[in-house]
Design a protein around this motif. Sequence first.
Motif, PDB file in Angstrom:
ATOM      1  N   VAL A 231       1.426  -2.565 -13.554  1.00 50.31           N
ATOM      2  CA  VAL A 231       2.890  -2.543 -13.522  1.00 50.31           C
ATOM      3  C   VAL A 231       3.374  -2.569 -12.077  1.00 50.31           C
ATOM      4  CG1 VAL A 231       4.898  -1.065 -13.919  1.00 50.31           C
ATOM      5  CG2 VAL A 231       3.290  -1.501 -15.761  1.00 50.31           C
ATOM      6  N   GLY A 232       2.630  -1.919 -11.196  1.00 44.71           N
ATOM      7  CA  GLY A 232       3.013  -1.902  -9.781  1.00 44.71           C
ATOM      8  C   GLY A 232       2.997  -3.279  -9.168  1.00 44.71           C
ATOM      9  N   PHE A 233       1.877  -4.005  -9.364  1.00 47.84           N
ATOM     10  CA  PHE A 233       1.869  -5.335  -8.723  1.00 47.84           C
ATOM     11  C   PHE A 233       2.739  -6.331  -9.475  1.00 47.84           C
ATOM     12  CE2 PHE A 233      -2.220  -5.641 -11.180  1.00 47.84           C
ATOM     13  CZ  PHE A 233      -1.924  -6.721 -11.982  1.00 47.84           C
ATOM     14  N   ILE A 234       2.959  -6.129 -10.794  1.00 44.86           N
ATOM     15  CA  ILE A 234       3.900  -6.995 -11.511  1.00 44.86           C
ATOM     16  C   ILE A 234       5.304  -6.808 -10.954  1.00 44.86           C
ATOM     17  CG2 ILE A 234       5.048  -7.388 -13.728  1.00 44.86           C
ATOM     18  CD1 ILE A 234       2.367  -6.785 -15.079  1.00 44.86           C
ATOM     19  N   SER A 235       5.696  -5.531 -10.768  1.00 48.07           N
ATOM     20  CA  SER A 235       7.024  -5.245 -10.224  1.00 48.07           C
ATOM     21  C   SER A 235       7.163  -5.822  -8.821  1.00 48.07           C
ATOM     22  CB  SER A 235       7.255  -3.729 -10.203  1.00 48.07           C
ATOM     23  OG  SER A 235       8.487  -3.415  -9.616  1.00 48.07           O
TER      24      SER A 235
END
Length: 378
Positions: A164-168
Amino acid sequence: MRNFEDDPTLSDLLTPDQLQRLSNGLSALCRKPVEISENRAGDAVPVEFNLETVGWLSGGASDGEREAAAELVSFLMLFVAKYRLAANIHHDTTEASYAELQRQNEALRASEAKYRELSDQLQQKVDEQVDVIRQTQQELYESARLRSVGHLAAGVAHEINNPVGFISSNLRVARDYVQNLEPLLPETLENRELLEDFQDLLSESIEGTDRIASIVADLKTFSSIDQADNALCDLNSLLRSACHLVQTEHDHRLNITENLAELPRIPGHPSRLSQTLFNLLDNAARAVGDDGRILVRTLADNTGIQVIIQDNGCGIPETVRSQVFDAFFTTRPVGSGTGLGLTVARDTVRAHGGQLTLDSQEGAGTRVVVSLPVQQGS
């Protein structure tokens, strides 16, 4: 019955009827009638018993008849006395046996009462042990449930947080790229609408990733993965996380109003307090459905903290209101609840030195108050 320890009289040895029958019998044997009495009259001769004169015999045709008749009376009274003695012995023995039976009966009653008391004490100890076992079972169940939630939250944090961090991050970079590409594209209505839609899609995607991150953070707070078993707790923070989790579970359809006062931190078990607040909010959410309202308030003074969760839901029927804190009691359909939510909540609050009270009216809603003490200097 007289025992003849003292010297008996004629009336002690013979009843008036017996005395009359004896006189009639002797009169039939003698040539003239005879009479036996306790008073001496005329030519009467003494009637003796144990060498003592007990009466007088008068009448008869001669002194010889009178003396023979008196001797016969004395002889008969000897057997009367023996009969009376045997009767007295039997009577005394019977009375002694009856007294002994009474004593044994009293001893038996006392023994029975003692064993009944011991039985009651044993039953009380058994009931206490059963309560301890039941309480231990509840704690084990709750501990296992909290561990499961903790493992779940840890897995969610590990498996979801990083992607979720790198997607965001990538979505934000992509939004910047779109802004950089905008002046390079031909200025047409179609291109402008396409860029606007693309910007909206990216913004919505970024908002979704932020929401996922918020849910993961709430799960971590709820299960207290990063906290010690006993720590200073921020009840407002735990309450907000519990509200967010309940909202998420009900697709954010709940009408929850938060009115949270500034609270001091209190020592306790964050995971258990989070579980307690979640259970109470979940009960309120199930009671109100999608159309009701839930009010969450916190209050504080010098003596303690109060957490108030009030709803305008269906309320609790009076017929089952006294059972809501009983272990394994639930009004939900089979398989929909364990019946431990309020029991665990009450016991957790008590373990923190507080008190949980519940006021409910069927059709008017329920009000739950959690009161916790404030440790000085906390």
